[in-house]
Design an enzyme around this catalytic site. Structure first.
Site, PDB file in Angstrom:
ATOM      1  N   ASP B  11       0.859  -1.181   0.000  1.00 52.69           N
ATOM      2  CA  ASP B  11       0.000   0.000   0.000  1.00 52.69           C
ATOM      3  C   ASP B  11       0.893   1.228   0.000  1.00 52.69           C
ATOM      4  OD1 ASP B  11      -2.246  -1.535   0.086  1.00 52.69           O
ATOM      5  OD2 ASP B  11      -2.639  -1.241   2.225  1.00 52.69           O
ATOM      6  N   ASP B 130     -13.583  -6.541  -5.786  1.00 55.62           N
ATOM      7  CA  ASP B 130     -13.772  -6.718  -4.346  1.00 55.62           C
ATOM      8  C   ASP B 130     -15.160  -7.308  -4.148  1.00 55.62           C
ATOM      9  OD1 ASP B 130     -11.327  -5.536  -4.048  1.00 55.62           O
ATOM     10  OD2 ASP B 130     -12.080  -3.629  -3.275  1.00 55.62           O
TER      11      ASP B 130
END
Lengths: 232, 266
Positions: B11, B130
């Site tokens: 990230d 997702d």
């Protein structure tokens, strides 16, 4: 020390130029980017990179007037390495969009047959079919990174250096004189890939030395001493 | 034989690697290029950067990160987060990335996948999905599971069925699917192998499993039961609970083809 081998990477808008230029620099080449024919002069080797479709690659080469200079370069027997799409366009034509390509190697680029997944993305083993200095120091069956759906089927079996299996076996590396082609991306294949690029640079240095007629005299091998000049 | 890939995910916020839980409690973990190079040396088959920087702050920071990474880590690099147009994708690829992953932007405008695939080839277009499991309408055994697509990091629901969307994304041009179970993400309870298999058995493109890795055994089940071609994880690598080679050893022991770094000689 020998002068560094000068390699021009053809930029015809179809490749990630950062990785290939940095990887060649990492193995000791003096790297430039050629976007027009004049930038091909004064170098020892040309690298044709590429990702994408054969048709647009040919269009871009034509638009930038690189098509004929590249053909002339290879026909003159000067060192050249085609990678992935840049390997495929060396052949006569491609089933991808049914286009005519450079015609420097006999055969046609076809879609991978019986592939369980397409595109073929990932690390696959490269099985050597014969010894060649391009793969010096690389284990038979070592993994390299592939990203493609098509691969060339050379008409001349004698140019084949390696095969890889995804569904059915396809040709993943060739060499004919100073012309080399790789279906995988050495610039994305970590240590094994850098080794192949280093070997290529060594072969170019050997070819340059041979053509200068002074191959035997120099004691310094420029860090690529393992490379044998005889294979080129 | 095609190796099953092990992919660390980093990230990235404002050009730095961060870790936290679901975008909160972020701590600075270092330079993305440096960490990517370390993972590459440890045998990572690919690196994924997920740009979590708020859109208005983004600008060129990520491009600089990609450029620096591609200059020193010679493995494939995928960038996800915040790319919304063909032009933005071009910039990311030119900086040295090999693929761009689309999530919310693809749901909002599915034609983006087609436009990018036509321009750069489907091999460069990853659709990130997702998915959250829907409660079973029928409790009977054997009822196939259903999942809905969620966006904006799981904060928004859609009325898309995850399997249907996956097949459509491939038709539109995605060359790879990154499938994250939002039920498992961050929980370390293992991958949702039913979700993975439901998608992987219906598409021809590679499927990357994500969300829920607790240890090497989960990577094995993601491939064997989930039919995944590649497995992605973040925290177990960042926190150094397991290394990439620990995972590959487990996969190899289970008979899965993996790329071992010893083979490249040196």
């Amino acid at each position: 020390m020998n002068a560094a081998v000068r390699v021009a990477v053809l930029d015809y808008g179809a490749a990630n130029m950062v990785s290939i230029t940095k990887a060649l620099a990492a193995v000791g080449a003096e790297v430039s980017v050629a976007t027009e024919p004049s930038e091909m002069t004064g170098v020892d080797a040309i690298v044709v990179p590429g990702v994408g479709a054969a048709g647009s690659a040919m269009d871009h080469l034509r638009e930038r007037s690189l098509l004929e200079p590249l053909r002339d370069w290879v026909r003159a027997g000067r060192p050249c390495l085609g990678i992935c799409l840049g390997f495929q366009v060396l052949f006569d034509g491609s089933d991808e969009g049914d286009v005519e390509t450079l015609g420097l190697l006999a055969g046609r680029t076809v879609e991978l047959a019986d592939a369980p997944t397409l595109p073929h993305i990932g690390w696959n083993s490269v099985d050597l079919t014969r010894q060649h200095a391009l793969f010096d120091g690389v284990a038979d069956g070592a993994h390299f990174y592939f990203v493609h759906s098509f691969a060339p089927a050379p008409a001349d079996e004698s140019i084949v250096l390696a095969r890889t299996t995804h569904g059915r076996p396809f040709v993943s590396a060739v060499a004919r004189g100073s012309l080399y082609g790789l279906q995988f991306h050495p610039e994305k294949s970590s240590e094994a890939g850098l080794r192949v690029l280093s070997n290529f640079v060594g072969l170019v240095a050997a070819a340059r030395a041979a053509s200068a007629g002074s191959a035997a005299s120099a004691g310094c091998s420029g860090g690529d001493g393992a490379v044998s000049a005889g294979a080129a | 034989m095609l190796a099953r890939r092990v992919i660390p995910c980093l990230d990235v916020d404002k050009g730095r690697v961060v870790k936290g839980t679901r975008f909160v409690n972020l701590t600075d973990e270092g330079d993305p290029a440096e960490l990517a190079e370390r993972y590459a040396h440890e045998g990572a088959d690919e690196i994924v950067f997920l740009d979590i920087t708020a859109a208005h702050e983004r600008r060129g920071t990520m491009l600089d990160v990609v450029r620096r990474t591609a200059s020193r880590a010679f493995v494939p690099l995928t960038v996800g987060g915040g790319v919304r147009s063909v032009e933005e994708m071009r910039d990311v690829l030119r900086a040295g990335a090999d693929k761009v992953s689309f999530n919310t932007a693809a749901v909002a405008d599915p034609t983006l996948l087609t436009a990018c695939a036509e321009r750069f080839g489907s091999q460069a277009v990853v659709c990130a999905i997702d998915a959250r499991r829907l409660p079973q309408e029928v409790g009977a055994d054997g009822t196939p599971g259903r999942w809905e697509v969620v966006t904006h990091g799981g904060r928004r629901t859609t009325d898309l069925d995850a399997v249907t969307w996956a097949m459509r994304a491939v038709d539109l041009g995605a060359g790879e699917l990154l499938v994250t179970s939002m039920d498992r993400d961050g929980t370390r309870s293992g991958f949702d192998t039913e979700l993975l298999a439901a998608i992987a058995t219906r598409v021809r493109v590679p499927v990357i499993a994500s969300g829920g890795a607790a240890g090497p055994a989960d990577f094995v089940t993601a491939v064997l039961d989930g039919k995944a071609d590649a497995v992605l994880a973040a925290s177990i690598f960042h926190r150094r609970m397991f290394s990439v080679s620990d995972v590959k050893e487990a996969m190899a022991a289970a008979g899965l083809p993996v790329r071992r770094i010893e083979e490249s000689g040196a």
